[in-house]
Design an enzyme around this catalytic site. Structure first.
Site, mmCIF file in Angstrom:
data_model
loop_
_atom_site.group_PDB
_atom_site.id
_atom_site.type_symbol
_atom_site.label_atom_id
_atom_site.label_comp_id
_atom_site.label_asym_id
_atom_site.label_seq_id
_atom_site.Cartn_x
_atom_site.Cartn_y
_atom_site.Cartn_z
ATOM 1 N N SER A 1 -43.676 -43.794 78.879
ATOM 2 C CA SER A 1 -44.438 -44.488 79.915
ATOM 3 C C SER A 1 -43.903 -44.182 81.318
ATOM 4 O O SER A 1 -43.930 -43.034 81.750
ATOM 5 C CB SER A 1 -44.436 -45.994 79.618
ATOM 6 N N ASP B 1 -49.788 -46.081 75.045
ATOM 7 C CA ASP B 1 -48.416 -46.153 75.553
ATOM 8 C C ASP B 1 -47.382 -45.996 74.442
ATOM 9 O O ASP B 1 -47.414 -46.691 73.426
ATOM 10 C CB ASP B 1 -48.239 -47.502 76.243
#
Length: 301
Positions: A38, A151
Site C-alpha cells: 500500500s 490492498d
C-alpha cells in the site's frame, strides 16, 4: 548478504517511511531490496526508481488531497486509484516497469477472486502500486488482466516475510501500526480541504469507511502475529503515527518527524544486526582488491 526493507501500509502514515529512509541513508545502511504494501509500495517504488528522498518529499508536499483521490466510476469504491497512478507516472515515468528500476522492488496486493496474496516483482510499476493501495471500501479494486486486486494489507500489512522469501538475509520492517486506522485524525469538516469531502462524500459514507477500516485492522492483527511466528524480521521499526489518519495527507511534517525519530531510536539495534553483514562485505571487497593487485603484479613480472 542482502538487506531487505519491508514498508508497511497505512495511508497518509506512509509519509513516515520517507523520514525513516532518510535516517537509514544518512547512516549508510545498504538496502538491497524493498518490498512494500500500500503506502509502503508507493514510497518504496519511487525510492527504488532512484528518486532522492528530497524529491519524494517534494512530491508529497506538492500534492493536494484531491490529487490523491480520483472519482470511481465502477461503483466498487468511493474513489479510484487513478490519483496514485498519476503520482507514480509523473514521478518515475509513464509505463515504467519494475524490472527496469535501478533498485530491487516488489509490491504486495491481494487477488480478490482467488483470495490469495500476489507479489508484483515485474510488470508496470503504477499497476502494482495501485493494486497494492486499493483499500477496500475506499478505493475500487484494480483490474490487471482478468484479475481484480485489492490492498495488500488485507493479507500482509507489513511484508517482511516476502522480503525474506526474495532472498534478504537481514530484514528491517517499518510498521505504521495501522491495525485499527482512523479515517481522519480530527474533525473532517474543520479541515482546510473540507470542501472536497463535502462535495463528494456523505456523512453515512464516512461512517461506513471508518467501519471498513477498523474491521480490516482487526482482521489483519492476527495475520501479522501469525507471520511473526513463521518468518519474523530481524527488527521492527514503529513510527509513532497513531494520531494520523488514513487521509491526513496534510500532516507531512508530523509523519516525517515520527519516521525519522523511530529510525534514530532503532539505529543501535540496526548497527548490531548489520555489522556482521557489512564486515563480510568488506572482506569480500578486500579479497577482490588483493586478487586484482596480485594479478597485476604477476603480469608486470
Amino acid at each position: 548478504m542482502k538487506i531487505g526493507l519491508a514498508l508497511g501500509g497505512g495511508g497518509a502514515r506512509g509519509i513516515a517511511h520517507i523520514g525513516a529512509l532518510r535516517v537509514l541513508e544518512s547512516a549508510q545502511v545498504p538496502i538491497d531490496l524493498i518490498v512494500g504494501t500500500s503506502a509502503g509500495a508507493l514510497i518504496g517504488s519511487m525510492y527504488a526508481a532512484g528518486k532522492s528522498l528530497d524529491d519524494i518529499e517534494a512530491v508529497v508536499r506538492g500534492l493536494r488531497l484531491q490529487d490523491w483521490m480520483a472519482r470511481d466510476r465502477t461503483g466498487m469504491g468511493m474513489f479510484s486509484t487513478d490519483g496514485f497512478r498519476r503520482i507514480i507516472d509523473s514521478a518515475i515515468g509513464t509505463g515504467k516497469r519494475i524490472e527496469e528500476l535501478p533498485g530491487s522492488f516488489a509490491a504486495v496486493a491481494v487477488d480478490m477472486e482467488a483470495q490469495t496474496e500476489m507479489v508484483f516483482d515485474s510488470g508496470c510499476v503504477s499497476d502494482a502500486v495501485c493494486a497494492s493501495a486499493a483499500f477496500p471500501g475506499i478505493f475500487a479494486p484494480v483490474k490487471i488482466g482478468e484479475h481484480l486486486f485489492i490492498d495488500g494489507g488485507t493479507l500482509n500489512p507489513v511484508p517482511f516475510d516476502v522480503a525474506r522469501q526474495r532472498g534478504a538475509d537481514v530484514v528491517i520492517a517499518i510498521d505504521l501500526g495501522a491495525e485499527e486506522p482512523l479515517f481522519t485524525a480530527g474533525n473532517l469538516y474543520s479541515r482546510r480541504d473540507a470542501w472536497f469531502f463535502q462535495l463528494i462524500l456523505t456523512v453515512d459514507q464516512l461512517k461506513i469507511s471508518r467501519v471498513a477500516a477498523r474491521a480490516i485492522g482487526i482482521m489483519t492483527r492476527q495475520l501479522r502475529a501469525q507471520k511473526m511466528k513463521q518468518s519474523p524480521p530481524d527488527l521492527i521499526v514503529c513510527p509513532n503515527v497513531q494520531n494520523v489518519g488514513l487521509m491526513d495527507f496534510d500532516l507531512v511534517d508530523v509523519c516525517l518527524d515520527a519516521g525519522a525519530q523511530a529510525a534514530r531510536d532503532a539505529m543501535p539495534q540496526i548497527e548490531k544486526i548489520i555489522a556482521p553483514s557489512l564486515w563480510r562485505r568488506g572482506q569480500r571487497a578486500w579479497r577482490k582488491t588483493a586478487m586484482s593487485f596480485r594479478a597485476r603484479s604477476l603480469r608486470s613480472v
